[in-house]
Design a protein around this motif. Structure first.
Motif, PDB file in Angstrom:
ATOM      1  N   ILE A 502      40.500 -49.737  56.297  1.00 18.32           N
ATOM      2  CA  ILE A 502      39.949 -50.875  55.563  1.00 18.32           C
ATOM      3  C   ILE A 502      38.631 -51.326  56.203  1.00 18.32           C
ATOM      4  N   ALA A 503      38.617 -51.391  57.539  1.00 25.55           N
ATOM      5  CA  ALA A 503      37.399 -51.845  58.232  1.00 25.55           C
ATOM      6  C   ALA A 503      36.221 -50.941  57.889  1.00 25.55           C
ATOM      7  N   ASP A 504      36.472 -49.644  57.780  1.00 21.74           N
ATOM      8  CA  ASP A 504      35.381 -48.722  57.450  1.00 21.74           C
ATOM      9  C   ASP A 504      34.861 -48.949  56.043  1.00 21.74           C
ATOM     10  N   GLN A 505      35.702 -49.339  55.121  1.00 22.50           N
ATOM     11  CA  GLN A 505      35.240 -49.617  53.761  1.00 22.50           C
ATOM     12  C   GLN A 505      34.383 -50.867  53.712  1.00 22.50           C
ATOM     13  N   LEU A 506      34.700 -51.828  54.593  1.00 25.83           N
ATOM     14  CA  LEU A 506      34.064 -53.137  54.487  1.00 25.83           C
ATOM     15  C   LEU A 506      32.975 -53.364  55.530  1.00 25.83           C
ATOM     16  N   GLY A 507      32.824 -52.402  56.423  1.00 27.08           N
ATOM     17  CA  GLY A 507      31.790 -52.554  57.444  1.00 27.08           C
ATOM     18  C   GLY A 507      32.075 -53.677  58.422  1.00 27.08           C
ATOM     19  N   ILE A 508      33.345 -53.927  58.647  1.00 23.66           N
ATOM     20  CA  ILE A 508      33.700 -54.983  59.606  1.00 23.66           C
ATOM     21  C   ILE A 508      34.459 -54.375  60.778  1.00 23.66           C
ATOM     22  N   ASP A 509      34.715 -55.218  61.795  1.00 25.32           N
ATOM     23  CA  ASP A 509      35.404 -54.713  62.980  1.00 25.32           C
ATOM     24  C   ASP A 509      36.896 -54.542  62.677  1.00 25.32           C
ATOM     25  N   VAL A 510      37.466 -53.527  63.300  1.00 21.31           N
ATOM     26  CA  VAL A 510      38.884 -53.241  63.067  1.00 21.31           C
ATOM     27  C   VAL A 510      39.763 -54.430  63.461  1.00 21.31           C
ATOM     28  N   ILE A 543      42.578 -47.500  51.347  1.00 20.38           N
ATOM     29  CA  ILE A 543      41.193 -47.103  51.056  1.00 20.38           C
ATOM     30  C   ILE A 543      40.785 -47.631  49.680  1.00 20.38           C
ATOM     31  N   ARG A 544      41.660 -47.450  48.701  1.00 15.71           N
ATOM     32  CA  ARG A 544      41.352 -47.915  47.340  1.00 15.71           C
ATOM     33  C   ARG A 544      41.144 -49.436  47.310  1.00 15.71           C
ATOM     34  N   ALA A 545      41.988 -50.157  48.017  1.00 18.22           N
ATOM     35  CA  ALA A 545      41.835 -51.614  48.048  1.00 18.22           C
ATOM     36  C   ALA A 545      40.520 -51.985  48.739  1.00 18.22           C
ATOM     37  N   GLY A 546      40.233 -51.263  49.830  1.00 21.36           N
ATOM     38  CA  GLY A 546      38.976 -51.510  50.543  1.00 21.36           C
ATOM     39  C   GLY A 546      37.776 -51.245  49.644  1.00 21.36           C
ATOM     40  N   GLN A 547      37.870 -50.166  48.861  1.00 19.22           N
ATOM     41  CA  GLN A 547      36.763 -49.840  47.947  1.00 19.22           C
ATOM     42  C   GLN A 547      36.570 -50.947  46.911  1.00 19.22           C
ATOM     43  N   ALA A 548      37.666 -51.475  46.402  1.00 14.56           N
ATOM     44  CA  ALA A 548      37.573 -52.520  45.374  1.00 14.56           C
ATOM     45  C   ALA A 548      36.933 -53.785  45.945  1.00 14.56           C
ATOM     46  N   LEU A 549      37.348 -54.140  47.156  1.00 16.14           N
ATOM     47  CA  LEU A 549      36.767 -55.341  47.764  1.00 16.14           C
ATOM     48  C   LEU A 549      35.298 -55.104  48.125  1.00 16.14           C
ATOM     49  N   ARG A 550      35.028 -53.865  48.508  1.00 15.02           N
ATOM     50  CA  ARG A 550      33.665 -53.497  48.858  1.00 15.02           C
ATOM     51  C   ARG A 550      32.736 -53.667  47.651  1.00 15.02           C
ATOM     52  N   ARG A 551      33.237 -53.275  46.481  1.00 20.50           N
ATOM     53  CA  ARG A 551      32.405 -53.399  45.276  1.00 20.50           C
ATOM     54  C   ARG A 551      32.018 -54.856  45.031  1.00 20.50           C
ATOM     55  N   ILE A 568      22.621 -51.528  48.637  1.00 18.38           N
ATOM     56  CA  ILE A 568      23.306 -52.374  49.636  1.00 18.38           C
ATOM     57  C   ILE A 568      24.193 -51.521  50.528  1.00 18.38           C
ATOM     58  N   ARG A 569      24.097 -51.767  51.833  1.00 20.82           N
ATOM     59  CA  ARG A 569      24.970 -51.114  52.808  1.00 20.82           C
ATOM     60  C   ARG A 569      25.815 -52.178  53.492  1.00 20.82           C
ATOM     61  N   LEU A 570      27.078 -51.844  53.770  1.00 18.69           N
ATOM     62  CA  LEU A 570      27.933 -52.752  54.548  1.00 18.69           C
ATOM     63  C   LEU A 570      28.223 -52.077  55.886  1.00 18.69           C
ATOM     64  N   GLU A 571      27.725 -52.667  56.941  1.00 19.75           N
ATOM     65  CA  GLU A 571      27.939 -52.052  58.265  1.00 19.75           C
ATOM     66  C   GLU A 571      27.898 -53.108  59.355  1.00 19.75           C
ATOM     67  N   ALA A 572      28.705 -52.915  60.367  1.00 16.02           N
ATOM     68  CA  ALA A 572      28.670 -53.758  61.566  1.00 16.02           C
ATOM     69  C   ALA A 572      28.669 -55.242  61.226  1.00 16.02           C
ATOM     70  N   GLY A 573      29.451 -55.615  60.255  1.00 18.10           N
ATOM     71  CA  GLY A 573      29.598 -57.036  59.927  1.00 18.10           C
ATOM     72  C   GLY A 573      28.489 -57.600  59.081  1.00 18.10           C
ATOM     73  N   LYS A 574      27.606 -56.736  58.570  1.00 18.18           N
ATOM     74  CA  LYS A 574      26.499 -57.219  57.760  1.00 18.18           C
ATOM     75  C   LYS A 574      26.360 -56.427  56.469  1.00 18.18           C
ATOM     76  N   ALA A 575      25.802 -57.133  55.464  1.00 20.80           N
ATOM     77  CA  ALA A 575      25.321 -56.427  54.275  1.00 20.80           C
ATOM     78  C   ALA A 575      23.805 -56.427  54.352  1.00 20.80           C
ATOM     79  N   PHE A 576      23.203 -55.253  54.154  1.00 21.62           N
ATOM     80  CA  PHE A 576      21.732 -55.211  54.229  1.00 21.62           C
ATOM     81  C   PHE A 576      21.195 -54.214  53.215  1.00 21.62           C
ATOM     82  N   VAL A 577      19.889 -54.306  53.019  1.00 20.67           N
ATOM     83  CA  VAL A 577      19.247 -53.413  52.065  1.00 20.67           C
ATOM     84  C   VAL A 577      18.878 -52.131  52.798  1.00 20.67           C
TER      85      VAL A 577
END
Lengths: 777, 294
Positions: A502-510, A543-551, A568-577
């Motif tokens: 899930i963390a990998d889908q959302l770009g947040i810490d585990v 993974i599917r749930a993570g993808q849905a929240l990611r969208r 838009i990229r989601l990584e390391a706790g941030k969304a950036f262009v």
């Protein structure tokens, strides 16, 4: 700015999030929950394998201070479902006892001590009946029927491939072997138990239990207690091991829940070790009569297998153990080998032993041992190296998808590659040279192989027949994610594994993903844990749930950052262009906005960040594989076997957490060593179980388990994330590898192991017989 | 796994303990390390009305050597003997046996006196004490007496102790010549009871011949048994391969094993022969060069 490669957590050795509380002794198991006024249950269990109950006198037991009730079947007339074999187990024995350990009466008292005192005062008059303990005799209803109204044989089925007879008969060589696996069980460190709490206001019943399938337990309890399903809440707290045992539904749970309801008090029962060995699901206990047809090159052309499985006195609801064992063993009989023809006959019988249920690997360990022994026996008969015979028979990369003669379709794996890698790890050629020298010195060292195929993530397993899993994800305003899952972990590390995905889908810490499980009030409906399904099916849902929240997060970030969603990229706790890392917003700010600053949301977007996703894999199963290689030394004077070296090359597709996978392998190999060398539930000729403590049912200890070397190959599955299940493969492969190593060590004496576990005195007898024969010759 | 109710006494002097034992007789059980008694109580195989806990009696702890005899207090834990380096040279069987008892947790609690008094034929100390030629010191209301270990064990779980007597110590004479010993045990997994085990102690005279020999067998009869024929065959002999072969074959002749879950009687007899041979070979190797002029 971010240099982090994606995915950040999937594939990493993330330290298990659950371990802090587990290792500090802060985790709470069923028995740790204490509610004021709790009553405790002790069961009187049958000490006869087969007897008619003439009378049960509970007068003295009721007089023991603190005793609230003493129940027999008349007081709790509930029977477990009897389909499809027309045999249902009464939760307390009705008129007749059918195995040693069967609950006959229940004492409910204000403490377990007093309940046990009262149990001693119950007087049961039994009229003994002949016990059915031998499965071959049972087939012929000898000495009698276990259930008067039906024959002992409750299942008979055959599967013969077209052209089997011709292929078998025209083969140049044949050999026959009979394999026997004795009874074993998946001893859990925490015994079974449950605690039921009635709510007098709502009429609701909350049941705490160590169980692998929270929703399955809820459904069955509601059905048997005739309650609407929403009136039962099941809470599975920490569980100290399940191994399949805790996927089953047991009579004790009904008695405890019914007592809580009727007495209006919390009621608890925690099984002791003797109860555990008597009445937890037993496993294995099968005979395989095998005939093999092969050619001069060692190619195996056809295999015939006649299985007799002994399921004990009753069939567990949804999982009659002997059927599960026999089905799995025979469906996977050809393992990684291209054997075109099989002829299978399965016969399952009732007996006066404890009911058989699932234990990690179910029929897999037997099937794998038979499959590898066939190859080794052919090699020995032809005077060929067992590795050469394996190479001649293995399914190659070009053969996938491979259709087995039992109707399975293997997705791609690394059968040959895993074998070659394992051989390289021990320097096989060198080993064979050393082995010769050791033999000359009177040291008997052997090497055994098991090239295994592990079916995983099937729709049907001991966890039921729910083919999907669900994950509910909620990102809180703080940016922390709560994930609720329907699986039932018993120590496997689901909290960490799912958090990684899930963390990998959302770009947040585990560590910002909290996984909840086990409470039917918060968890989405799910099948639970069994059949190595959680990683593939539960992980896919994560993974599917993570993808849905990611969208949704991406949509919101694109709106706030005034960029296109695809940038838009989601990584390391941030969304950036993408390409412009300075144009960013923290995910925490996104979350806060979604809940509390809703005026900034794009038009039409619902406030909040909450999704539910369900996932069902595309295939009927996905197949992990690998090779186990064991090196053992046998002391031919004492019969003692020592495992000197152990190598595992494992392929379970994409690794989510290699450390957790290796932990699973270590545990499975330990259980495999126990299965091959130590563990045995022994019934005597009267149906008495003689191994009712851990001083008699022998488990391997740290000293018996070698340091093992584990390597991975990753052949992805077609499932979400490329994951394959791997909870059972290590126990499927290890017994066969150990047995083969003992056979190899004792080859100079002509010994070939076909019965597990291997007893030391048997080894001494084999060796002495061979020496005597050599002298006579 | 929940014991019956019982009363609990914890005397702090030996006199008090013996008074309590006398008072309660067979209704009482003495609690030493508790590693056999408590499991039996939890299984309700044993249901004493009174438990007399002797862990608080200092007189029963520790060991000392007086006039060539080692006196080991009954409450000495297996682990203490396992790690007692100062006893290793003269009393080699102590550490060599202790390390084979169950697992470290049990060795930390279990006691030599408790184990002997419990008289489980599968316990290790009985065989070792036979091999070492020990005497058991029992104390009752009338005072102390020494019981040769050969007369101590009567039957499974039964000793020659009187109803009001307590094991207070074990006495072992210090060997006068070169001595070596082995304890050999086959257990299917670490910490298990023995399938069979054997304690062997050999003392040589100045000519390198066997002056004293002790061979005790564990888990091969209703009580720990002495391999009398084999011992006799060793006396006066040098430890040659030939002697060892002959003696090893004699060991099972004094055994009385039965078939059980751990193995058949035949298998256990065979193990005794194998262990005797291995133990004596190792002892012979160790004693080489320990005899002057050899």
């Amino acid at each position: 700015m971010s240099e982090v490669l994606k995915p950040q957590f999937t594939g990493a050795r993330v330290t298990r999030l659950e371990d802090a509380r587990l290792l500090r002794g802060q985790a709470r198991y069923v028995d740790d929950f204490e509610y004021p006024g709790t009553l405790e249950v002790a069961f009187l269990r049958s000490n006869r394998a087969a007897a008619r109950i003439q009378s049960v006198d509970v007068t003295e037991a009721l007089a023991v201070p603190g005793v609230k009730a003493v129940w027999t079947f008349a007081d709790c007339p509930i029977t477990l479902p009897d389909r499809p074999f027309q045999v249902g187990q009464p939760v307390l024995a009705r008129d007749e006892v059918r195995f040693v350990g069967e609950p006959v009466a229940a004492v409910i008292a204000d403490s377990r001590y007093r309940a046990e005192d009262a149990v001693e005062k119950i007087r049961v008059q039994y009229e003994p009946l002949p016990a059915v303990v031998d499965s071959r005799a049972a087939l012929a209803d000898q000495p009698r029927r276990v259930h008067e109204h039906r024959p002992n044989r409750f299942l008979h089925k055959t599967h013969v491939t077209d052209g089997f007879n011709e292929a078998f008969q025209s083969a140049p060589h044949h050999l026959e072997l009979t394999f026997r696996w004795n009874r074993q069980t998946g001893v859990t460190m925490e015994t079974r138990g449950c605690l039921a709490l009635p709510d007098p206001v709502s009429g609701r019943l909350t049941v705490y239990a160590g169980h692998q399938s929270p929703h399955g337990l809820r459904g069955m309890l509601a059905r048997l207690l005739k309650l609407p399903e929403h009136q039962v809440r099941v809470v599975v707290p920490e569980v100290g091991g399940g191994f399949g045992i805790k996927a089953m539904f047991y009579p004790e749970y009904v008695v405890v829940a019914e007592a809580a309801r009727r007495l209006g008090r919390p009621v608890k029962w925690i099984g002791d070790r003797m109860e555990s060995l008597l009445a937890d699901a037993h496993a294995r206990d099968a005979i395989h009569e095998v005939a093999v047809a092969y050619d001069d090159e060692g190619r195996i052309l056809a295999v015939r297998d006649h299985v007799i499985g002994d399921t004990g006195a009753y069939a567990f609801p949804g999982f009659p153990g002997a059927v599960g064992e026999a089905n799995w063993a025979t469906e996977m009989l050809t393992g990684p080998y291209k054997i075109p023809h099989v002829s299978i006959e399965i016969e399952c019988v009732f007996s006066n032993k404890a009911p058989l249920g699932p234990y990690r690997g179910v029929g897999g360990p037997i099937g794998a041992q038979v499959q590898e022994a066939i190859v080794d026996a052919v090699a020995r008969a032809l005077g060929k190296d067992p590795v050469e015979v394996r190479r001649a028979n293995l399914i190659g990369p070009e053969d996938f998808p491979y259709h087995t003669p039992t109707g399975k379709v293997y997705d791609p794996g690394s059968y040959g590659e895993s074998l070659e890698r394992a051989l390289a790890l021990v320097d096989y050629e060198r080993f064979r040279k050393d082995q010769e020298q050791w033999r000359a010195q009177g040291r008997y060292v052997g090497l055994g192989l098991c090239v295994f195929v592990e079916p995983s993530a099937m729709a049907e397993s001991e966890a039921g027949s729910i083919p999907y899993e669900a994950v509910t994800l909620r990102m809180e305003p703080s940016g922390v994610v709560t994930a609720a899952v329907g699986t039932g972990p018993t120590g496997q590390g689901h909290e960490t594994t799912f958090a990684q995905l899930i963390a990998d889908q959302l770009g947040i810490d585990v560590k910002d993903v909290v996984v909840l499980h086990g409470d039917t009030d918060s968890a989405p409906f799910g099948g639970g844990t069994g059949g190595s399904r959680s990683g593939t099916i539960g992980g896919g849902a994560a993974i599917r749930a993570g993808q849905a929240l990611r969208r949704k997060l991406t949509q919101l970030a694109a709106h706030l950052l005034e960029a296109a969603e695809e940038d838009i990229r989601l990584e390391a706790g941030k969304a950036f262009v993408a390409g412009v890392p300075a144009r960013s917003i923290t995910i925490r700010d996104l979350a806060r906005t979604a809940y509390t600053d809703v005026a900034r949301l794009p038009e039409g977007m619902q406030p909040g960040l909450e999704v539910v996703a369900r996932y069902q894999p595309p295939g009927a199963a996905t197949y992990s594989n690998g090779t186990h290689l064991a090196v053992v030394e046998v002391d031919v004077e004492t019969g003692f076997v020592k495992v000197l070296d152990y190598v595992v090359v494992n392929d379970c597709g994409v690794l989510v957490n290699p450390m957790i996978v290796e932990g699973q392998i270590h545990g499975g190999v330990a259980q495999g060593i126990g299965s091959a060398l130590l563990e045995e539930l022994r019934y005597d000729e009267n149906g008495q179980l003689t191994t009712t403590s851990l001083m008699d049912y022998l488990l391997p200890t740290a000293e018996d388990v070698p340091r093992m070397r584990v390597e991975h190959i990753q052949t992805p599955s077609a499932s979400e994330g490329g994951i394959k299940g791997m909870g059972e493969g290590s126990l499927i492969a290890a017994p066969g590898a150990i047995a083969a190593a003992v056979s190899d060590a004792l080859a100079p004496f002509g010994v070939f192991v076909t019965e597990l576990p291997i007893r030391p005195q048997q080894i001494v007898a084999w060796v002495q017989a061979a020496k005597t024969e050599a002298q006579a010759g | 796994m929940f014991p019956n109710a019982f009363e609990y006494e914890a005397p702090t002097s030996l006199d008090d303990a013996i008074r309590l034992i006398r008072e309660h007789g067979y209704d009482a059980k003495v609690l030493a390390g508790g590693q056999s008694l408590l499991p039996m109580m939890k299984l309700r195989i044993a249901a004493p009305a009174v438990l007399i806990d002797i862990n608080g009696i200092d007189e029963l702890k520790g060991w000392r050597e007086v006039d060539g005899t080692l006196r080991i207090g009954a409450m000495t834990r297996h682990a203490e003997l396992e790690h007692a380096r100062e006893l290793a040279d003269s009393f080699p069987l102590l550490s060599r046996t202790a390390r084979w008892i169950a697992d470290p947790l049990i060795r930390n609690r279990g006691t030599i006196g408790g184990s002997l008094a419990h008289a489980d034929p599968g316990a290790d100390w009985g065989a070792a004490m036979l091999a070492a030629g020990a005497r058991i010191e029992a104390r009752g209301p009338e005072g102390s007496r020494l019981i040769p270990v050969d007369e101590f064990f009567v039957d499974t779980f039964a000793t020659s102790l009187n109803e009001d007597e307590l094991v207070v110590a074990v006495h072992i004479d210090k060997p006068t010549g070169p001595v070596a010993a082995r304890y050999m045990k086959l257990e299917r997994k670490a910490g298990d009871f023995a399938i069979a085990a054997l304690g062997v102690q050999v003392e040589l005279d100045s000519n390198g011949r066997v002056a004293k020999a002790g061979i005790g067998m564990c888990a091969c009869g209703p009580i720990p048994l002495r391999a009398t024929k084999a011992e006799a065959a060793l006396i006066g002999q040098p430890l040659t391969d030939e002697t060892i072969k002959t003696v090893s074959r004699l060991v099972p002749e004094d055994a009385d094993p039965t078939d059980d879950l751990r193995g058949s009687a035949e298998y256990k007899r065979d193990l005794l022969r194998v262990f005797a041979s291995r133990a004596l070979h190792e002892i012979a190797e160790e004693l080489k060069g320990k005899v002057g002029g050899q």
